[in-house]
Design a protein around this motif. Sequence first.
Motif, PDB file in Angstrom:
ATOM      1  N   LEU A  49     -17.063 -16.316  15.156  1.00 38.66           N
ATOM      2  CA  LEU A  49     -15.881 -16.630  14.341  1.00 38.66           C
ATOM      3  C   LEU A  49     -15.011 -17.687  15.010  1.00 38.66           C
ATOM      4  CD1 LEU A  49     -14.632 -13.218  12.911  1.00 38.66           C
ATOM      5  CD2 LEU A  49     -15.505 -15.167  11.636  1.00 38.66           C
ATOM      6  N   THR A  50     -14.976 -17.693  16.337  1.00 38.31           N
ATOM      7  CA  THR A  50     -14.182 -18.715  17.030  1.00 38.31           C
ATOM      8  C   THR A  50     -14.949 -20.032  17.153  1.00 38.31           C
ATOM      9  OG1 THR A  50     -15.004 -18.158  19.247  1.00 38.31           O
ATOM     10  CG2 THR A  50     -13.049 -16.984  18.495  1.00 38.31           C
ATOM     11  N   ALA A  51     -16.082 -20.136  16.446  1.00 35.06           N
ATOM     12  CA  ALA A  51     -16.956 -21.310  16.520  1.00 35.06           C
ATOM     13  C   ALA A  51     -17.628 -21.416  17.882  1.00 35.06           C
ATOM     14  CB  ALA A  51     -16.217 -22.612  16.188  1.00 35.06           C
ATOM     15  N   GLY A  52     -17.727 -20.286  18.576  1.00 33.98           N
ATOM     16  CA  GLY A  52     -18.445 -20.256  19.847  1.00 33.98           C
ATOM     17  C   GLY A  52     -19.817 -19.628  19.668  1.00 33.98           C
ATOM     18  N   ILE A  53     -20.499 -19.408  20.786  1.00 32.76           N
ATOM     19  CA  ILE A  53     -21.792 -18.722  20.753  1.00 32.76           C
ATOM     20  C   ILE A  53     -21.964 -18.061  22.118  1.00 32.76           C
ATOM     21  CG2 ILE A  53     -23.166 -20.676  21.616  1.00 32.76           C
ATOM     22  CD1 ILE A  53     -24.325 -18.486  18.725  1.00 32.76           C
ATOM     23  N   ASP A  54     -22.701 -16.969  22.168  1.00 29.04           N
ATOM     24  CA  ASP A  54     -23.004 -16.351  23.455  1.00 29.04           C
ATOM     25  C   ASP A  54     -24.493 -16.022  23.498  1.00 29.04           C
ATOM     26  OD1 ASP A  54     -23.231 -14.998  25.788  1.00 29.04           O
ATOM     27  OD2 ASP A  54     -21.460 -13.741  25.494  1.00 29.04           O
ATOM     28  N   LEU A  55     -25.232 -16.863  24.201  1.00 23.82           N
ATOM     29  CA  LEU A  55     -26.685 -16.653  24.304  1.00 23.82           C
ATOM     30  C   LEU A  55     -27.023 -15.665  25.410  1.00 23.82           C
ATOM     31  CD1 LEU A  55     -27.935 -20.354  24.025  1.00 23.82           C
ATOM     32  CD2 LEU A  55     -27.901 -18.608  22.251  1.00 23.82           C
ATOM     33  N   SER A  56     -26.010 -15.282  26.197  1.00 23.34           N
ATOM     34  CA  SER A  56     -26.294 -14.495  27.399  1.00 23.34           C
ATOM     35  C   SER A  56     -26.283 -12.993  27.156  1.00 23.34           C
ATOM     36  CB  SER A  56     -25.291 -14.841  28.502  1.00 23.34           C
ATOM     37  OG  SER A  56     -24.022 -14.303  28.182  1.00 23.34           O
ATOM     38  N   VAL A  57     -26.000 -12.539  25.927  1.00 22.71           N
ATOM     39  CA  VAL A  57     -25.817 -11.097  25.722  1.00 22.71           C
ATOM     40  C   VAL A  57     -27.089 -10.301  26.017  1.00 22.71           C
ATOM     41  CG1 VAL A  57     -23.829 -11.156  24.166  1.00 22.71           C
ATOM     42  CG2 VAL A  57     -26.118 -11.437  23.217  1.00 22.71           C
ATOM     43  N   GLY A  58     -28.273 -10.834  25.641  1.00 21.38           N
ATOM     44  CA  GLY A  58     -29.526 -10.123  25.904  1.00 21.38           C
ATOM     45  C   GLY A  58     -29.797 -10.010  27.398  1.00 21.38           C
ATOM     46  N   SER A  59     -29.545 -11.101  28.116  1.00 19.19           N
ATOM     47  CA  SER A  59     -29.758 -11.088  29.560  1.00 19.19           C
ATOM     48  C   SER A  59     -28.761 -10.170  30.249  1.00 19.19           C
ATOM     49  CB  SER A  59     -29.593 -12.503  30.125  1.00 19.19           C
ATOM     50  OG  SER A  59     -30.510 -13.372  29.535  1.00 19.19           O
ATOM     51  N   LEU A  60     -27.523 -10.179  29.743  1.00 18.47           N
ATOM     52  CA  LEU A  60     -26.499  -9.317  30.331  1.00 18.47           C
ATOM     53  C   LEU A  60     -26.869  -7.854  30.082  1.00 18.47           C
ATOM     54  CD1 LEU A  60     -23.877  -9.416  31.888  1.00 18.47           C
ATOM     55  CD2 LEU A  60     -22.634  -9.504  29.732  1.00 18.47           C
ATOM     56  N   LEU A  61     -27.481  -7.591  28.931  1.00 14.50           N
ATOM     57  CA  LEU A  61     -27.974  -6.240  28.652  1.00 14.50           C
ATOM     58  C   LEU A  61     -28.967  -5.836  29.749  1.00 14.50           C
ATOM     59  CD1 LEU A  61     -29.191  -5.009  25.144  1.00 14.50           C
ATOM     60  CD2 LEU A  61     -30.284  -4.243  27.229  1.00 14.50           C
ATOM     61  N   GLY A  62     -29.901  -6.721  30.065  1.00 12.46           N
ATOM     62  CA  GLY A  62     -30.885  -6.426  31.105  1.00 12.46           C
ATOM     63  C   GLY A  62     -30.222  -6.195  32.455  1.00 12.46           C
ATOM     64  N   LEU A  63     -29.298  -7.084  32.813  1.00 14.50           N
ATOM     65  CA  LEU A  63     -28.627  -6.969  34.119  1.00 14.50           C
ATOM     66  C   LEU A  63     -27.841  -5.668  34.201  1.00 14.50           C
ATOM     67  CD1 LEU A  63     -27.783  -8.161  36.840  1.00 14.50           C
ATOM     68  CD2 LEU A  63     -25.969  -9.399  35.666  1.00 14.50           C
ATOM     69  N   CYS A  64     -27.122  -5.330  33.127  1.00 13.60           N
ATOM     70  CA  CYS A  64     -26.306  -4.106  33.159  1.00 13.60           C
ATOM     71  C   CYS A  64     -27.189  -2.861  33.197  1.00 13.60           C
ATOM     72  CB  CYS A  64     -25.365  -4.048  31.953  1.00 13.60           C
ATOM     73  SG  CYS A  64     -24.043  -5.261  32.065  1.00 13.60           S
TER      74      CYS A  64
END
Lengths: 343, 502
Positions: free
Chosen positions: A74-89
Motif C-alpha cells: 500500500l505504501t508503494a513498497g515491496i518486501d522480498l525478504s519475508v520468506g527468507s526472514l521466515l527461514g531465519l526466524c
Amino acid sequence: MSTDKPAWKARLLSHEMLLLYVLIAEWLFFYFTGTTTNRRGVIVGFGTIDRQFDILRHSCEIGLLALALTPVILTAGIDLSVGSLLGLCAILFGKFWHDAGLSIPVAAVLAIGCGAIGGAINAALITTLRLPPLIVTLGTYSLFRGLAEAITHGAVTYTDFPESFLFLGQERWLGLPTQAWLFLLVAVAVWLLVHRTTFGRSFRTIGFSPGGARYAGLPVNRRLALVYVLAGIISALAAIIYTARLGQAKADAGTGYELFAITAVVLGGTSIFGGSGSVHGTLLGVAAIAVLKNGLACLPVVMRMNAAEEMSGLLTGALLLLALTGSVLPKILSTLRPRRQPA
Amino acid sequence: MPPAPLLELRRLVKSYGGVRALRGVDFNLHAGEVHALLGENGAGKSTLIKTVTGAHAPSSGEIVIAGESVSGLTPTTARALGIACIYQQPALFPDLTVVENIALRLEAGATLRRLDWRARKVRAMELLARIGAAIAPDAEVRSLSMPEQQLVEIACALGAGARIVIMDEPTASLTQKEQHLLFAVVRELRGSGVGVIYISHRLEEIFALADRVTVLRDGESVGTHAVGDINEAGLIKLMVGREVAQIYPASESSAGEVVLSVREVGCRASGVHAVTFDVRAGEVFGLSGLVGAGRTELARVLFGLTPADTGEILLNGERVAISSPQNAVAHGIAYVPEDRRRHGVVLDLPIAHNMTMAIHPRIFPGAWLRFGAERSLALEFIRDLAVKCAGPDAPGGSLSGGNQQKVSLARWLATKPKLLILDEPTQGVDVGAKSEIHRIVRRLAKDGLAVILISSDLPEVIGMSDRIGVMGGGSLRAILPGKSDPHVVMAAALGTAEKGAA
C-alpha cells in the motif's frame, strides 16, 4: 461517469466482489469434480471437511506473509525478504529452544523480536539511505537466508519439539486448526490497522503521493518503518507456526513463499503502485490460490499425471493475469463506450 | 462569401454523467487567425479541447473541419485531419534526442525498416528552422528548457501538417524572454495560414497576440469579440459574469502581536542566507522577487522541509527549532505549497481525506478513524470556502485548479494555524477563484492569522500585502510598505535599489 451509477452496483462489481465470485466458482468446480467415493464407500477428495481444514492449515503461513505485505505494498513498497526472514526466524527459534535451552514461549518471543530486527534493518536502509525497497529487500532476501544457512551449516535441523507446541501446528482447537486462530487474529488486527486507523490512511497517502504526504506533515519515515517492522514481526509468527506444523525448523523454511504472498496481495486487488487495496482482498487472494492449489491435487486427471505443483503454478499465474486484466477492463470499456454512440 | 472556417463547432454538448461540461458551444476558427479561448477553470475549455482532439466524444452537436462534418473523431483521425495540441507540459521523451522525438511523432509505417538517420536529421532541422528555433537536433530533450521543448512540439505539429494548432496555457512556466520567443513563433504560424486556438489566463497575452477572443462561462460561450473591440475590464466582466468592482479587498485588520520572528536565518542546502523579518498577527506579509529569488526556499525552511542551519526562529517570542514538517505543524505553522498537484492535494484521495490530512491526531484521537467527524468537517469547509465538487468523497483530482487550491487551503485552515504561508496561491487559478482566494486571505488576516503570501504576480502581492519583503539571491533585499509603487518593488527585486542606496 461512475458517479451516477448506483452505489450498490459499483460495490457488486468491485474487485473484491469479483474475486469472491471467482473463488466460489472455483470452489464449486473442485467440489463437483474433485470429490470421489473410494472402494469402501467413504467420500474422499476435495469435498471433505478434513480437506477444507487442511487447506486452511496450509494457507496460514503464506496468508500471514500476505497480510504482512499488504501494508508494505500500500505504501508503494515491496518486501522480498519475508520468506527468507521466515527461514531465519525458524532457525533462531529452534536454536533458542534447543541449543540455549529456553522455554518455548521465551524462544518464540525472542524469535519474534529477531523478526522485528530483520524488519527494522529493511526499514533503516529504506528510510535513511533512501534506497528503493525492491533493492534493499532483494539484498536482505539473500542475507537472511544466508544467515539461516550459516547458523545451521546447511545441515542442522531442529526437531523433537514438545507435543504441547506441535498442538499449535497439527491439532485443532475449538473446531479449527489451532494456527487458524492466530491467523484470524492477525488478519483482524491488520484489517483494523489498514482500514480503521490513521496509520492505514497514512500508508495509502504515502503510496499515492510520498511528496504529498510529506508536505501534509505526515511522519513518512516513521510510517514506512512501521510497515517493514510489522512485516518482520508477522514473518516471525509465520516461522513459528511453520515450525509447529512440520515439527522441524530448517534453514530452507519458507523458500519462495514471498512470491506466493505477493501474488495473493496483487490478486486481492492491492495496486503494486501503492495507494489502493484492501486486507479483505488479500484474504480472498490467499483463499483463491490455496483452493486452486489443493483442488488441483484432488482432480483425478491431475493425480494421474502427478502434476499438481506444475498445474497450480500455471493456473495461479493465469489467474493473476486474468485478475489484473479484469481490473483494468472496466476502465478500457468505459473509454470505448461513448465512442460507439454516434455523436 | 468568405471561405469556410478551418474549424467550426456547432451546438457542441458534452456531459460527464449528470454534469454538463459543455452546453451547446458555437465556435469557429479561420485560417491565419489566433483565436484566444478564455474562461475560468471549469468553464469548459479543457473539455472543448478534448472533444476537438478526439480524446472525448461529444454528447451532441457537430464538429466541422474545413467545411466537412466529422463524426467519431479519435485522436488518430484528429491528427490526420491536421489538428495538433501543444500542452503546458510537453509530452516528449526526455531521454531521446530532438531528432528521435520528432521522428517518433512523424514516422508511421512498418516496424522493421531501415532508419535513414540523415533524412531524419535533415527534416528535424528544417522544421526547427521553419519556426526559427535554434535548437541542436542531437540534444537530449532532457537538456532543453521548457520553452525549447514546446518549440519541439510545435515543430512536430508542423511536420505532421497541422492546420489547427491548439496551445493550452503555453506560457504558464515561461520567463518573459521565452514568452516573446514563443509569441514570434505563434505569429509565424498565423502568417503561414495555420489557425491557432490559444488558451491563457493572462489577459495581456491575449491582447498582444490574438485576433479574436471567445469567452466560456459554465460550459457556454458568452461572446466572441475582435480583440480591438474589447478591453481587459470587459473580458473579466464576461468571464465572471459581473464587474469586479475592486480587484483587491482592502485590509481591514490592524497588526497585533509579533507571531513569527526570523533572525539571520540561513540554510546552506537551499541557498537561503541571513534572512531577518517579523510577521504580526493580522498582517499579510508579501514575499516578492523574481523566479529563483529564494522565496519558496525560505518557506521550505520555515516549514521544516529543509531545516535552517543558522540563525533563529521565534514563534510568539519563544525560540523554536523546526526540524521537520510535523514539527512545524505542531508549532502552528501551515504551508500551502506551490505545486498543488504534487504536494498540495493527493489527487487519488477523496476531498475529505485531503482536508483532514494534517490534523490526524486531533480529529482522530487514539488513531481511530471517525468517518462522521471527518465528513462533517469536510462539508463545513466545502461550504465555507465554496468548493465546487460532487461531494466530500470526490477525489481531489476531479476538481479544477482553483477548487483544488481551496482543498489544500482547507487542509491547513483545519490545523487552526498561527502562521499561514501561501506559496503562489492563485497561480493557474481562474479570475473568479482568484478573487475568492483573496477575500479568504483577507478574512483570515482579519481573524488574527499571520499570513506570508508568496506571489510572482506583482499586482497581487502589492494589492494584498500590508508589507512586502522583496527577495533576491536567497536573501531579503528590502521590506517595503504595502501599496508600494510596482517599479520600486521590481527595482528592489532586481537589486538596483540596493546599489542606489549604497
